[in-house]
Motif scaffolding. Structure first.
Motif, mmCIF file in Angstrom:
data_model
loop_
_atom_site.group_PDB
_atom_site.id
_atom_site.type_symbol
_atom_site.label_atom_id
_atom_site.label_comp_id
_atom_site.label_asym_id
_atom_site.label_seq_id
_atom_site.Cartn_x
_atom_site.Cartn_y
_atom_site.Cartn_z
ATOM 1 N N ALA A 1 0.822 -1.207 0.000
ATOM 2 C CA ALA A 1 0.000 0.000 0.000
ATOM 3 C C ALA A 1 0.857 1.258 0.000
ATOM 4 N N GLU A 2 1.911 1.256 0.769
ATOM 5 C CA GLU A 2 2.804 2.416 0.810
ATOM 6 C C GLU A 2 3.488 2.624 -0.535
ATOM 7 N N GLU A 3 3.838 1.542 -1.215
ATOM 8 C CA GLU A 3 4.444 1.664 -2.540
ATOM 9 C C GLU A 3 3.442 2.252 -3.535
ATOM 10 N N SER A 4 2.186 1.826 -3.444
ATOM 11 C CA SER A 4 1.161 2.395 -4.318
ATOM 12 C C SER A 4 0.982 3.885 -4.044
ATOM 13 N N LEU A 5 0.953 4.253 -2.776
ATOM 14 C CA LEU A 5 0.818 5.669 -2.432
ATOM 15 C C LEU A 5 1.997 6.472 -2.972
ATOM 16 N N ASP A 6 3.179 5.914 -2.884
ATOM 17 C CA ASP A 6 4.357 6.616 -3.399
ATOM 18 C C ASP A 6 4.252 6.821 -4.907
ATOM 19 N N ARG A 7 3.818 5.794 -5.626
ATOM 20 C CA ARG A 7 3.681 5.927 -7.075
ATOM 21 C C ARG A 7 2.584 6.932 -7.429
ATOM 22 N N LEU A 8 1.514 6.933 -6.645
ATOM 23 C CA LEU A 8 0.420 7.872 -6.890
ATOM 24 C C LEU A 8 0.756 9.292 -6.449
ATOM 25 N N GLY A 9 1.765 9.441 -5.604
ATOM 26 C CA GLY A 9 2.106 10.753 -5.076
ATOM 27 C C GLY A 9 1.116 11.239 -4.038
ATOM 28 N N LEU A 10 0.508 10.306 -3.310
ATOM 29 C CA LEU A 10 -0.528 10.638 -2.340
ATOM 30 C C LEU A 10 -0.130 10.153 -0.953
ATOM 31 N N ASP A 11 -0.714 10.780 0.062
ATOM 32 C CA ASP A 11 -0.476 10.301 1.428
ATOM 33 C C ASP A 11 -1.586 9.381 1.914
ATOM 34 N N ARG A 12 -2.653 9.257 1.128
ATOM 35 C CA ARG A 12 -3.732 8.318 1.429
ATOM 36 C C ARG A 12 -4.463 8.026 0.135
ATOM 37 N N VAL A 13 -5.158 6.914 0.117
ATOM 38 C CA VAL A 13 -5.994 6.563 -1.025
ATOM 39 C C VAL A 13 -7.416 6.376 -0.494
ATOM 40 N N ASP A 14 -8.398 6.782 -1.288
ATOM 41 C CA ASP A 14 -9.782 6.735 -0.827
ATOM 42 C C ASP A 14 -10.318 5.312 -0.715
ATOM 43 N N LEU A 15 -9.878 4.458 -1.611
ATOM 44 C CA LEU A 15 -10.416 3.105 -1.667
ATOM 45 C C LEU A 15 -9.310 2.155 -2.104
ATOM 46 N N CYS A 16 -9.120 1.106 -1.327
ATOM 47 C CA CYS A 16 -8.101 0.103 -1.655
ATOM 48 C C CYS A 16 -8.776 -1.264 -1.728
ATOM 49 N N TYR A 17 -8.647 -1.912 -2.873
ATOM 50 C CA TYR A 17 -9.281 -3.204 -3.103
ATOM 51 C C TYR A 17 -8.299 -4.368 -2.936
ATOM 52 N N VAL A 18 -8.818 -5.502 -2.533
ATOM 53 C CA VAL A 18 -8.174 -6.788 -2.802
ATOM 54 C C VAL A 18 -8.539 -7.124 -4.246
ATOM 55 N N HIS A 19 -7.536 -7.170 -5.124
ATOM 56 C CA HIS A 19 -7.823 -7.274 -6.558
ATOM 57 C C HIS A 19 -8.490 -8.601 -6.918
ATOM 58 N N ARG A 20 -7.945 -9.688 -6.391
ATOM 59 C CA ARG A 20 -8.552 -11.004 -6.562
ATOM 60 C C ARG A 20 -8.246 -11.840 -5.319
ATOM 61 N N PRO A 21 -9.177 -12.655 -4.871
ATOM 62 C CA PRO A 21 -8.920 -13.498 -3.695
ATOM 63 C C PRO A 21 -8.133 -14.748 -4.066
ATOM 64 N N ARG A 22 -6.890 -14.527 -4.462
ATOM 65 C CA ARG A 22 -6.023 -15.612 -4.909
ATOM 66 C C ARG A 22 -4.626 -15.377 -4.363
ATOM 67 N N GLY A 23 -3.694 -16.250 -4.730
ATOM 68 C CA GLY A 23 -2.303 -16.062 -4.355
ATOM 69 C C GLY A 23 -2.118 -16.062 -2.848
ATOM 70 N N GLU A 24 -1.606 -14.961 -2.331
ATOM 71 C CA GLU A 24 -1.296 -14.860 -0.906
ATOM 72 C C GLU A 24 -2.515 -14.484 -0.061
ATOM 73 N N TYR A 25 -3.686 -14.428 -0.667
ATOM 74 C CA TYR A 25 -4.882 -14.009 0.070
ATOM 75 C C TYR A 25 -5.289 -15.051 1.112
ATOM 76 N N ASP A 26 -5.428 -14.599 2.359
ATOM 77 C CA ASP A 26 -5.966 -15.394 3.454
ATOM 78 C C ASP A 26 -6.894 -14.459 4.222
ATOM 79 N N PRO A 27 -8.211 -14.668 4.145
ATOM 80 C CA PRO A 27 -9.124 -13.693 4.732
ATOM 81 C C PRO A 27 -8.853 -13.408 6.203
ATOM 82 N N ALA A 28 -8.438 -14.418 6.946
ATOM 83 C CA ALA A 28 -8.212 -14.230 8.381
ATOM 84 C C ALA A 28 -6.982 -13.376 8.664
#
Length: 254
Positions: free
Chosen positions: A76-103
């Motif tokens: 998330a911090e890397e995304s904020l750096d690329r966007l040039g923002l200190d916060r993002v309004d909405l952050c999604y889990v793109h797909r529930p795959r790979g390293e995704y563990d809901p817990a």
């Protein structure tokens, strides 16, 4: 979340001038993702615009290898750096795959909200069962669910879940990769209203209660036409005609 009926999908956009133009013609929702490789482009377009930052909802997504609990904050911090923002309004889990563990993944996203890096958490490409599981582990309410939705593909069980639980569906690829132009039913509705098939298709998508859309466009003319679709009121006959299309052509299956 209270999302504008039509936002800008940015997958494939590589020129910040397109983002700046979109804001100039009235877009107030920009949707990007780490995997698109253009967060910096979106941020540059936003920075170049005269539209105040607090008037624009910026959304990004964590990819499947960003979802381990020890990786979520750094990603998330890397995304904020690329966007040039200190916060993002909405952050999604793109797909529930790979390293995704809901817990583990979802509490890490809750921490981003608590710490002010993210205003709200969204999910993308989840099933109804996966949404139910996510609600068990996520303190923050699901702010939005982003899914493929267009005249050739619309999963109404996901719409029902969104309505029941009070969040919007965000429809990506509402033009079905350009295929809506070839659909006779969409052509007929477009001719009736003297608009393009693309405008008619987007109007059909966002004319469903609880659904907003994020079509991609690059030229000012197409940006304006897509945005204007929010003002096109289709009657019941129009909606039924488009709804009669066999909706089984998913462009982005798992």
């Amino acid at each position: 979340m209270d999302l504008p009926p039509i936002g800008l999908g940015t997958m494939g956009i590589e020129d910040p001038d397109v983002v700046e133009t979109a804001l100039d013609v009235g877009y107030r929702h920009l949707d990007t993702a780490r995997i698109y490789g253009n967060e910096r482009v979106v941020g540059e377009g936003l920075a170049a615009s005269d539209v105040p930052r607090d008037e624009v909802l910026v959304a990004t997504k964590l990819w499947i290898d960003d979802l381990a609990p020890g990786r979520v904050r750094a990603a998330a911090e890397e995304s904020l750096d690329r966007l040039g923002l200190d916060r993002v309004d909405l952050c999604y889990v793109h797909r529930p795959r790979g390293e995704y563990d809901p817990a583990e993944t979802l509490p890490a996203l809750d921490d981003l909200v608590s710490d002010g890096l993210v205003d709200a958490v969204g999910l993308s490409n989840f099933t109804v069962d996966q949404l139910a599981t996510a609600r068990e582990h996520l303190d923050a309410p699901i702010a939005a669910h982003q899914v493929e939705r267009h005249p050739l593909f619309a999963e109404n069980d996901l719409l029902a879940d969104a309505r029941e639980n009070g969040y919007p569906l965000v429809a990506y690829s509402p033009l079905a990769g350009g295929r809506v132009r070839e659909l006779l039913e969409v052509q007929a509705v477009a001719e009736k209203h003297d608009v393009t098939p693309e405008t008619a298709a987007i109007a059909w998508v966002v004319g469903t209660d609880g659904v907003v859309a994020i079509p991609k466009a690059s030229s000012r003319a197409h940006l304006e036409a897509n945005l204007a679709a929010a003002n096109l009121d289709l009657d019941a006959e129009d909606r039924d005609r488009i709804a009669s299309i066999d909706r089984e052509e998913e462009l982005f299956p798992e």
